[in-house]
Scaffold this motif. Structure first.
Motif, PDB file in Angstrom:
ATOM      1  N   MET A   1       1.053  -0.683   0.025  1.00 25.89           N
ATOM      2  CA  MET A   1      -0.071   0.533  -0.152  1.00 25.89           C
ATOM      3  C   MET A   1       0.810   1.309   0.553  1.00 25.89           C
ATOM      4  O   MET A   1       2.157   1.653   0.860  1.00 25.89           O
ATOM      5  CB  MET A   1      -0.757  -0.239   1.444  1.00 25.89           C
ATOM      6  N   PRO A   2       0.534   2.666  -1.150  1.00 27.14           N
ATOM      7  CA  PRO A   2       1.366   3.697  -0.437  1.00 27.14           C
ATOM      8  C   PRO A   2       1.391   4.357   0.446  1.00 27.14           C
ATOM      9  O   PRO A   2       0.487   4.337   1.373  1.00 27.14           O
ATOM     10  CB  PRO A   2       1.000   4.067  -2.479  1.00 27.14           C
ATOM     11  N   VAL A  17      -2.187   4.526   2.408  1.00 26.73           N
ATOM     12  CA  VAL A  17      -3.313   4.743   1.795  1.00 26.73           C
ATOM     13  C   VAL A  17      -3.483   3.729   0.678  1.00 26.73           C
ATOM     14  O   VAL A  17      -3.135   3.244   0.028  1.00 26.73           O
ATOM     15  CB  VAL A  17      -3.579   6.254   1.314  1.00 26.73           C
ATOM     16  N   GLU A  18      -4.702   3.599   0.019  1.00 32.01           N
ATOM     17  CA  GLU A  18      -5.022   2.225  -0.928  1.00 32.01           C
ATOM     18  C   GLU A  18      -4.882   3.312  -2.062  1.00 32.01           C
ATOM     19  O   GLU A  18      -5.552   5.066  -1.840  1.00 32.01           O
ATOM     20  CB  GLU A  18      -6.362   2.380  -1.444  1.00 32.01           C
ATOM     21  N   LEU A  63      -6.223  11.972  -6.741  1.00 28.11           N
ATOM     22  CA  LEU A  63      -5.939  10.806  -6.044  1.00 28.11           C
ATOM     23  C   LEU A  63      -5.396  11.100  -4.511  1.00 28.11           C
ATOM     24  O   LEU A  63      -4.383  12.202  -4.268  1.00 28.11           O
ATOM     25  CB  LEU A  63      -5.155   9.491  -6.188  1.00 28.11           C
ATOM     26  N   ALA A  64      -5.588  10.528  -3.481  1.00 27.93           N
ATOM     27  CA  ALA A  64      -5.004  10.576  -2.189  1.00 27.93           C
ATOM     28  C   ALA A  64      -3.142  10.768  -2.928  1.00 27.93           C
ATOM     29  O   ALA A  64      -2.181  11.841  -2.453  1.00 27.93           O
ATOM     30  CB  ALA A  64      -4.801   9.994  -1.250  1.00 27.93           C
ATOM     31  N   VAL A  65      -2.838   9.806  -3.351  1.00 32.09           N
ATOM     32  CA  VAL A  65      -1.403   9.477  -3.914  1.00 32.09           C
ATOM     33  C   VAL A  65      -0.552  10.626  -4.329  1.00 32.09           C
ATOM     34  O   VAL A  65       0.266  10.692  -4.462  1.00 32.09           O
ATOM     35  CB  VAL A  65      -1.037   8.355  -4.553  1.00 32.09           C
ATOM     36  N   ASP A  68       1.207  13.653  -2.674  1.00 37.11           N
ATOM     37  CA  ASP A  68       2.124  13.143  -1.543  1.00 37.11           C
ATOM     38  C   ASP A  68       3.133  14.187  -1.736  1.00 37.11           C
ATOM     39  O   ASP A  68       3.487  14.423  -3.294  1.00 37.11           O
ATOM     40  CB  ASP A  68       2.523  12.122  -2.262  1.00 37.11           C
ATOM     41  N   GLY A  69       3.588  14.964  -0.843  1.00 38.16           N
ATOM     42  CA  GLY A  69       4.431  15.780  -1.025  1.00 38.16           C
ATOM     43  C   GLY A  69       4.072  17.045  -0.788  1.00 38.16           C
ATOM     44  O   GLY A  69       5.130  18.397  -0.861  1.00 38.16           O
TER      45      GLY A  69
END
Length: 167
Positions: A1-2, A17-18, A63-65, A68-69
């Motif tokens: 999972m990331p 998160v998925e 997307l939540a990914v 990131d950052g």
């Protein structure tokens, strides 16, 4: 999972998160940022608009990914806890809401507009909010609120600059 590492409303979060989790659901379901409503899940209404690194995005289309950052600001991150942000105050004082469902997204989109144009015309305000829908107000009071907030924010910035010059 990331794993994502994001700053939301000034607080750092590190979560697994998925890969397909939408930012809107991450903000609401994982972080409790329920001031970001989900209106359509298709990016048509703009109710879920947040700022990512100062730019407005519809959180149901990110997307939540992808966050990131990055630094995310929700409507709940405005103001200082004691006082409303000038845009929030203007929406309240100009009666720029009825049901209030679109209001968080309108406020966040308006802030991005003012970042680009500190003194927009009514037409520029309407164009800047084009991707945010309101089914209750007819937009007149929303336009007035954005214009008022723009004026208040310019005056506050001018006052701050004068005070810095005196120091």
């Amino acid at each position: 999972m990331p794993r994502v590492s994001v700053e939301v409303d000034g607080v750092r979060y590190d979560d697994d998160v998925e890969p397909r989790l939408l930012l809107a659901h991450y903000l609401r379901d994982r972080l409790g940022k329920v001031g970001t409503p989900i209106g359509c899940d298709t990016s048509n209404c703009g109710a879920c608009t947040v700022l990512v690194d100062g730019l407005s995005v519809k959180s149901c289309s990110v997307l939540a990914v992808q966050a990131d950052g990055h630094e995310i600001t929700t409507v709940e991150g405005l103001g200082d806890g004691q006082n409303l942000h000038p845009m929030q105050r203007a929406f309240h004082e100009e009666h720029a809401l009825q049901c209030g469902y679109c209001t968080p997204g309108m406020i966040m989109a308006a802030l991005d507009l003012l970042r680009e144009n500190a003194d927009p015309s009514d037409e520029e305000i309407r164009d800047g909010l084009e991707g945010n829908l309101c089914r209750c107000t007819g937009y007149q009071n929303i336009v007035r609120a954005v214009r008022r907030a723009a004026n208040d924010m310019r005056q506050a910035e001018s006052t701050e600059q004068r005070e810095e010059a005196r120091s």
